[in-house]
Scaffold this motif. Structure first.
Motif, PDB file in Angstrom:
ATOM      1  N   SER A  89      45.102   5.930  41.372  1.00  0.00           N
ATOM      2  CA  SER A  89      46.312   6.310  43.142  1.00  0.00           C
ATOM      3  C   SER A  89      47.507   6.031  42.657  1.00  0.00           C
ATOM      4  O   SER A  89      48.039   6.621  43.607  1.00  0.00           O
ATOM      5  CB  SER A  89      45.272   4.731  44.049  1.00  0.00           C
ATOM      6  OG  SER A  89      44.980   3.934  43.974  1.00  0.00           O
ATOM      7  N   GLU A  90      48.010   4.493  41.895  1.00  0.00           N
ATOM      8  CA  GLU A  90      49.630   4.804  41.857  1.00  0.00           C
ATOM      9  C   GLU A  90      50.295   5.284  41.707  1.00  0.00           C
ATOM     10  O   GLU A  90      50.889   5.953  41.736  1.00  0.00           O
ATOM     11  CB  GLU A  90      49.457   3.647  40.606  1.00  0.00           C
ATOM     12  CG  GLU A  90      49.010   1.689  41.516  1.00  0.00           C
ATOM     13  CD  GLU A  90      49.932   1.762  42.564  1.00  0.00           C
ATOM     14  OE1 GLU A  90      51.212   1.662  42.434  1.00  0.00           O
ATOM     15  OE2 GLU A  90      49.059   1.624  43.451  1.00  0.00           O
ATOM     16  N   ILE A  91      49.797   6.568  40.881  1.00  0.00           N
ATOM     17  CA  ILE A  91      50.712   7.483  40.135  1.00  0.00           C
ATOM     18  C   ILE A  91      50.738   8.830  41.155  1.00  0.00           C
ATOM     19  O   ILE A  91      51.030   9.626  41.478  1.00  0.00           O
ATOM     20  CB  ILE A  91      49.883   7.896  38.980  1.00  0.00           C
ATOM     21  CG1 ILE A  91      49.066   8.826  38.538  1.00  0.00           C
ATOM     22  CG2 ILE A  91      50.090   7.243  37.608  1.00  0.00           C
ATOM     23  CD1 ILE A  91      48.190   9.347  37.452  1.00  0.00           C
ATOM     24  N   ILE A  92      49.841   8.596  42.306  1.00  0.00           N
ATOM     25  CA  ILE A  92      49.644   9.582  43.832  1.00  0.00           C
ATOM     26  C   ILE A  92      49.707   9.385  44.700  1.00  0.00           C
ATOM     27  O   ILE A  92      49.914  10.364  45.842  1.00  0.00           O
ATOM     28  CB  ILE A  92      47.991  10.481  42.747  1.00  0.00           C
ATOM     29  CG1 ILE A  92      47.010   9.279  43.354  1.00  0.00           C
ATOM     30  CG2 ILE A  92      47.841  11.327  41.734  1.00  0.00           C
ATOM     31  CD1 ILE A  92      45.706  10.324  44.056  1.00  0.00           C
ATOM     32  N   ASN A  93      50.425   7.949  45.124  1.00  0.00           N
ATOM     33  CA  ASN A  93      51.029   8.085  45.979  1.00  0.00           C
ATOM     34  C   ASN A  93      52.272   8.730  46.423  1.00  0.00           C
ATOM     35  O   ASN A  93      53.206   8.861  45.363  1.00  0.00           O
ATOM     36  CB  ASN A  93      51.318   6.044  45.743  1.00  0.00           C
ATOM     37  CG  ASN A  93      50.358   5.141  46.097  1.00  0.00           C
ATOM     38  OD1 ASN A  93      49.023   5.821  46.558  1.00  0.00           O
ATOM     39  ND2 ASN A  93      50.251   4.363  45.881  1.00  0.00           N
ATOM     40  N   THR A  94      51.885   8.426  48.243  1.00  0.00           N
ATOM     41  CA  THR A  94      53.056   9.429  47.842  1.00  0.00           C
ATOM     42  C   THR A  94      54.608   8.602  48.339  1.00  0.00           C
ATOM     43  O   THR A  94      54.492   7.028  48.543  1.00  0.00           O
ATOM     44  CB  THR A  94      53.151  10.144  49.577  1.00  0.00           C
ATOM     45  OG1 THR A  94      52.389   9.312  50.820  1.00  0.00           O
ATOM     46  CG2 THR A  94      52.030  11.958  48.648  1.00  0.00           C
ATOM     47  N   ARG A  95      55.361   8.890  48.345  1.00  0.00           N
ATOM     48  CA  ARG A  95      57.232   8.111  48.145  1.00  0.00           C
ATOM     49  C   ARG A  95      56.832   8.140  50.559  1.00  0.00           C
ATOM     50  O   ARG A  95      55.990   8.468  50.946  1.00  0.00           O
ATOM     51  CB  ARG A  95      58.025   9.138  48.145  1.00  0.00           C
ATOM     52  CG  ARG A  95      57.909   9.462  47.361  1.00  0.00           C
ATOM     53  CD  ARG A  95      59.297  10.363  46.461  1.00  0.00           C
ATOM     54  NE  ARG A  95      59.501  10.725  45.575  1.00  0.00           N
ATOM     55  CZ  ARG A  95      60.755  11.339  44.320  1.00  0.00           C
ATOM     56  NH1 ARG A  95      61.769  11.009  45.174  1.00  0.00           N
ATOM     57  NH2 ARG A  95      59.911  11.428  43.022  1.00  0.00           N
ATOM     58  N   GLN A  96      57.806   7.332  50.376  1.00  0.00           N
ATOM     59  CA  GLN A  96      57.944   6.766  51.763  1.00  0.00           C
ATOM     60  C   GLN A  96      58.695   7.582  52.408  1.00  0.00           C
ATOM     61  O   GLN A  96      59.566   7.786  52.001  1.00  0.00           O
ATOM     62  CB  GLN A  96      58.622   5.458  51.864  1.00  0.00           C
ATOM     63  CG  GLN A  96      59.209   5.013  53.556  1.00  0.00           C
ATOM     64  CD  GLN A  96      58.953   3.155  54.063  1.00  0.00           C
ATOM     65  OE1 GLN A  96      59.071   2.752  52.555  1.00  0.00           O
ATOM     66  NE2 GLN A  96      59.775   3.429  55.301  1.00  0.00           N
ATOM     67  N   SER A  97      58.353   8.163  53.488  1.00  0.00           N
ATOM     68  CA  SER A  97      59.308   9.242  54.767  1.00  0.00           C
ATOM     69  C   SER A  97      58.652   9.018  55.496  1.00  0.00           C
ATOM     70  O   SER A  97      58.195   8.625  56.438  1.00  0.00           O
ATOM     71  CB  SER A  97      58.008  11.352  54.062  1.00  0.00           C
ATOM     72  OG  SER A  97      57.034  11.189  54.414  1.00  0.00           O
ATOM     73  N   THR A  98      59.814   9.770  56.772  1.00  0.00           N
ATOM     74  CA  THR A  98      59.193   9.406  57.941  1.00  0.00           C
ATOM     75  C   THR A  98      60.017  10.640  58.859  1.00  0.00           C
ATOM     76  O   THR A  98      60.438  11.503  58.419  1.00  0.00           O
ATOM     77  CB  THR A  98      60.378   8.221  59.282  1.00  0.00           C
ATOM     78  OG1 THR A  98      60.327   7.724  60.082  1.00  0.00           O
ATOM     79  CG2 THR A  98      61.754   9.158  58.482  1.00  0.00           C
ATOM     80  N   LEU A  99      59.153  11.243  59.799  1.00  0.00           N
ATOM     81  CA  LEU A  99      60.336  12.697  60.544  1.00  0.00           C
ATOM     82  C   LEU A  99      60.957  12.211  61.694  1.00  0.00           C
ATOM     83  O   LEU A  99      61.132  10.990  62.168  1.00  0.00           O
ATOM     84  CB  LEU A  99      58.969  13.331  60.599  1.00  0.00           C
ATOM     85  CG  LEU A  99      59.159  14.966  62.522  1.00  0.00           C
ATOM     86  CD1 LEU A  99      59.760  15.993  60.801  1.00  0.00           C
ATOM     87  CD2 LEU A  99      57.836  14.959  62.818  1.00  0.00           C
ATOM     88  N   VAL A 100      62.324  12.298  61.554  1.00  0.00           N
ATOM     89  CA  VAL A 100      63.449  11.912  63.020  1.00  0.00           C
ATOM     90  C   VAL A 100      63.018  13.690  64.140  1.00  0.00           C
ATOM     91  O   VAL A 100      63.302  14.683  63.510  1.00  0.00           O
ATOM     92  CB  VAL A 100      64.602  12.765  62.137  1.00  0.00           C
ATOM     93  CG1 VAL A 100      65.778  12.032  63.617  1.00  0.00           C
ATOM     94  CG2 VAL A 100      64.571  11.435  61.001  1.00  0.00           C
ATOM     95  N   ASN A 101      62.610  12.813  65.177  1.00  0.00           N
ATOM     96  CA  ASN A 101      62.722  13.986  66.421  1.00  0.00           C
ATOM     97  C   ASN A 101      64.560  14.094  66.956  1.00  0.00           C
ATOM     98  O   ASN A 101      64.802  13.750  66.646  1.00  0.00           O
ATOM     99  CB  ASN A 101      61.805  12.920  66.951  1.00  0.00           C
ATOM    100  CG  ASN A 101      60.645  12.784  67.395  1.00  0.00           C
ATOM    101  OD1 ASN A 101      60.263  13.876  65.848  1.00  0.00           O
ATOM    102  ND2 ASN A 101      59.952  11.936  67.820  1.00  0.00           N
ATOM    103  N   LEU A 102      64.423  15.381  66.702  1.00  0.00           N
ATOM    104  CA  LEU A 102      65.471  16.030  67.086  1.00  0.00           C
ATOM    105  C   LEU A 102      65.649  16.480  68.670  1.00  0.00           C
ATOM    106  O   LEU A 102      64.935  16.419  69.458  1.00  0.00           O
ATOM    107  CB  LEU A 102      65.812  17.339  66.897  1.00  0.00           C
ATOM    108  CG  LEU A 102      66.185  16.992  65.031  1.00  0.00           C
ATOM    109  CD1 LEU A 102      66.059  18.684  64.649  1.00  0.00           C
ATOM    110  CD2 LEU A 102      67.137  16.115  65.219  1.00  0.00           C
TER     111      LEU A 102
END
Length: 118
Positions: free
Chosen positions: A105-118
């Motif tokens: 699972s370590e090699i398929i973890n997604t990067r931290q991300s966020t959605l910015v509301n406009l």
């Protein structure tokens, strides 16, 4: 069950080999995965597999396969991403199921991300 840990020497050797592979293969990320063997059952003390970050086609193949059989999908991903090291971690059912698979699972973890509301 006693906790097993790598020595500083073992850890340094694993990191050095990962760095060599990263340079030689021009891979963006390499994940050294360590599984401690059961010496009472005749296994080696330590197994190491060097896994590369999956490419788009490899990840797509994994996602499609995981809808049918997650364990077989994980083994397929392991085979596709394996760069070097102890192939026994993929080929031996016990080492794969109860050792390597939990780390994949370590090699398929997604990067931290966020959605910015406009």
């Amino acid at each position: 069950m006693e906790d097993k840990v790598l020595t500083f020497v073992q850890e340094a050797e694993i990191k050095e080999k990962a760095q060599e592979l990263r340079s030689a293969r021009k891979v963006k990320k390499i994940y050294p995965m360590v599984v401690f063997g059961d010496t009472n059952a005749g296994e080696r003390e330590l197994y190491v597999a060097y896994m590369g970050e999956p490419t788009f086609p490899q990840f797509s193949k994994f996602m499609a396969a995981s809808k049918k059989d997650e364990v077989m999908a994980m083994r397929s991903l392991a085979k596709d991403c394996f760069l070097d090291g102890d192939r026994d971690l993929i080929d031996d059912d016990s080492l794969f199921l109860f050792g390597l698979m939990g780390q994949l699972s370590e090699i398929i973890n997604t990067r931290q991300s966020t959605l910015v509301n406009l």
